[in-house]
Design an enzyme around this catalytic site. Sequence first.
Site, PDB file in Angstrom:
ATOM      1  N   ARG A 128      13.234   9.044  -5.194  1.00 17.79           N
ATOM      2  CA  ARG A 128      11.871   9.281  -4.724  1.00 17.79           C
ATOM      3  C   ARG A 128      11.184  10.411  -5.494  1.00 17.79           C
ATOM      4  O   ARG A 128       9.972  10.566  -5.431  1.00 17.79           O
ATOM      5  CB  ARG A 128      11.848   9.583  -3.219  1.00 17.79           C
ATOM      6  CG  ARG A 128      10.477   9.270  -2.595  1.00 17.79           C
ATOM      7  CD  ARG A 128      10.412   9.527  -1.088  1.00 17.79           C
ATOM      8  NE  ARG A 128      10.670  10.901  -0.776  1.00 17.79           N
ATOM      9  CZ  ARG A 128      11.736  11.360  -0.136  1.00 17.79           C
ATOM     10  NH1 ARG A 128      12.656  10.515   0.301  1.00 17.79           N
ATOM     11  NH2 ARG A 128      11.911  12.634   0.079  1.00 17.79           N
TER      12      ARG A 128
ATOM     13  N   TYR B 183     -15.781   2.276  -5.061  1.00 20.21           N
ATOM     14  CA  TYR B 183     -14.793   1.308  -4.575  1.00 20.21           C
ATOM     15  C   TYR B 183     -14.750   1.314  -3.050  1.00 20.21           C
ATOM     16  O   TYR B 183     -14.563   2.352  -2.425  1.00 20.21           O
ATOM     17  CB  TYR B 183     -13.416   1.657  -5.155  1.00 20.21           C
ATOM     18  CG  TYR B 183     -12.376   0.622  -4.833  1.00 20.21           C
ATOM     19  CD1 TYR B 183     -12.540  -0.696  -5.223  1.00 20.21           C
ATOM     20  CD2 TYR B 183     -11.235   0.963  -4.124  1.00 20.21           C
ATOM     21  CE1 TYR B 183     -11.589  -1.652  -4.919  1.00 20.21           C
ATOM     22  CE2 TYR B 183     -10.268   0.016  -3.823  1.00 20.21           C
ATOM     23  CZ  TYR B 183     -10.460  -1.296  -4.215  1.00 20.21           C
ATOM     24  OH  TYR B 183      -9.516  -2.234  -3.916  1.00 20.21           O
TER      25      TYR B 183
ATOM     26  N   ASP C  39     -12.920   8.781 -10.045  1.00 19.10           N
ATOM     27  CA  ASP C  39     -12.233   7.494 -10.143  1.00 19.10           C
ATOM     28  C   ASP C  39     -12.697   6.857 -11.455  1.00 19.10           C
ATOM     29  O   ASP C  39     -13.853   6.446 -11.587  1.00 19.10           O
ATOM     30  CB  ASP C  39     -12.572   6.612  -8.938  1.00 19.10           C
ATOM     31  CG  ASP C  39     -11.812   5.290  -8.950  1.00 19.10           C
ATOM     32  OD1 ASP C  39     -11.473   4.812 -10.055  1.00 19.10           O
ATOM     33  OD2 ASP C  39     -11.562   4.725  -7.870  1.00 19.10           O
TER      34      ASP C  39
ATOM     35  N   LYS D 284      -5.775  -2.499 -12.893  1.00 21.25           N
ATOM     36  CA  LYS D 284      -6.867  -3.171 -13.580  1.00 21.25           C
ATOM     37  C   LYS D 284      -6.586  -3.156 -15.095  1.00 21.25           C
ATOM     38  O   LYS D 284      -5.576  -3.665 -15.511  1.00 21.25           O
ATOM     39  CB  LYS D 284      -8.190  -2.499 -13.206  1.00 21.25           C
ATOM     40  CG  LYS D 284      -8.357  -2.271 -11.684  1.00 21.25           C
ATOM     41  CD  LYS D 284      -8.572  -3.554 -10.903  1.00 21.25           C
ATOM     42  CE  LYS D 284      -8.459  -3.395  -9.391  1.00 21.25           C
ATOM     43  NZ  LYS D 284      -9.264  -2.349  -8.790  1.00 21.25           N
TER      44      LYS D 284
HETATM   45  C1  LIG Z   1      -8.939  -1.566  -7.559  1.00 17.83           C
HETATM   46  C2  LIG Z   1      -9.526  -0.217  -7.465  1.00 17.83           C
HETATM   47  C3  LIG Z   1      -8.903   0.800  -6.752  1.00 17.83           C
HETATM   48  C4  LIG Z   1      -7.632   0.573  -5.959  1.00 17.83           C
HETATM   49  O1  LIG Z   1      -6.570   0.114  -6.732  1.00 17.83           O
HETATM   50  P1  LIG Z   1      -5.348  -0.725  -6.103  1.00 17.83           P
HETATM   51  O2  LIG Z   1      -4.349  -0.777  -7.186  1.00 17.83           O
HETATM   52  O3  LIG Z   1      -5.921  -2.069  -5.733  1.00 17.83           O
HETATM   53  O4  LIG Z   1      -4.869  -0.005  -4.885  1.00 17.83           O
HETATM   54  C5  LIG Z   1      -9.501   2.045  -6.752  1.00 17.83           C
HETATM   55  N1  LIG Z   1     -10.653   2.292  -7.398  1.00 17.83           N
HETATM   56  C6  LIG Z   1     -11.295   1.324  -8.089  1.00 17.83           C
HETATM   57  C7  LIG Z   1     -12.574   1.638  -8.784  1.00 17.83           C
HETATM   58  C8  LIG Z   1     -10.760   0.044  -8.137  1.00 17.83           C
HETATM   59  O5  LIG Z   1     -11.412  -0.922  -8.799  1.00 17.83           O
END
Ligand SMILES: *Cc1c(COP(=O)(O)O)cnc(C)c1O
Length: 368
Positions: free
Chosen positions: A50, A102, A171, A196
């Site tokens: 962990r 998001y 983000d 992504k």
């Molecule tokens: C998809 C996304 C997230 C969250 O990511 P996950 O891997 O689905 O938990 C956070 N911020 C943005 C801008 C996203 O597109």
Amino acid sequence: MPATLDPASLVVEADRARADGEPLAAPGPVFASTYRLAGDIEPAAPGYGRSYNPGWQALEAVLGRLEGGEAVTFASGMAATVAALEPFLAPGDRLVMAGDGYYNTRRFAEAVLARKGIEVRFVATAAMVEADLAGCRLLWLETPSNPGLDCCDLEALAARAHTAGAKVAVDNTTATPLGQTPLALGADLVVSADTKAVAGHSDVLFGHVAAREPADAAAVREWRNLTGAIPGAMATFLVHRGLATLDVRLERMARNADRLARVLAAHPRVEAVRYPGLAGDPSHALAARQMRGFGFLVGVTFVDVAAARAFLDRTALITEATSFGGVHTTAEQRSRWGGDDVPARFVRLSAGIEAGDDLVADVERALA
Ligand SMILES: *Cc1c(COP(=O)(O)O)cnc(C)c1O
């Protein structure tokens, strides 16, 4: 390794720091919950799964160099997001957050943080530069915003936030660390949903946080260890493997996005197109200054829902699916999830790496 490598080389070359005789590919997954550990314990020593995995260390070293800080990897983008929020906020603190970012992050702020006595204020990305930051503890930005693709000035906002005594988290999922480096522009924390474009092949969920200050990185790392939001060994390997092609993928994806944006903007069944690369786009000037490239996301508002459905139903190469940043071109009506303030005739398109001519022909056929 030279200190001045372009990020496009860094994603490929960063593994060179490894020893002679090791494979040239990304380090293979190490499946271990515990390690041989005798006698007294040194805090940094590998002991338990962990808190340590050699795959995390290798990937975090590359991500840290790309971001210009110290990176900590997580099981998903949301796990990374929460780790950049929770350790930095206490009851009574004020969080100012992009109101058009998001949707799951906004829901987390409302459903968890606000209920614990953290004051959450939402401000639209396009209006962020005038946001009232007095009394703010943490400023949470997203640029370009998902799905509206508005941009905000990170350098100006980080300076304003720091004057107000706030930390700044960004983000950076839509831009990726190759498209924009928020820490270099003054942000304290950067968050990426590597699910992504960073992983890029629609086969893994992953995330990371990078911090400019070692103390902030330590707080994020401790949060990961306390909550157990750790990435698996196989996921870590897939992301590290995918990272090597991030620059070449982004180049093709951005070129395809640009072509599709222009074709769609000129089409009679389309009312409006958002793409920061278009000269007339409200985000263009800022994106040109702040970003490296204009990204792979396009926002399309069709004249009516029938045209949006024709686009999604009749294109052969464009898959109707959520998420974005993968090698396949995908699109969806964001309104179907209910969390974004967009009409049903709005479609978010994520350009993939197919041949541009094929994508353009597909779209023209579908809309004819
Ligand atoms: C998809 C996304 C997230 C969250 O990511 P996950 O891997 O689905 O938990 C956070 N911020 C943005 C801008 C996203 O597109």
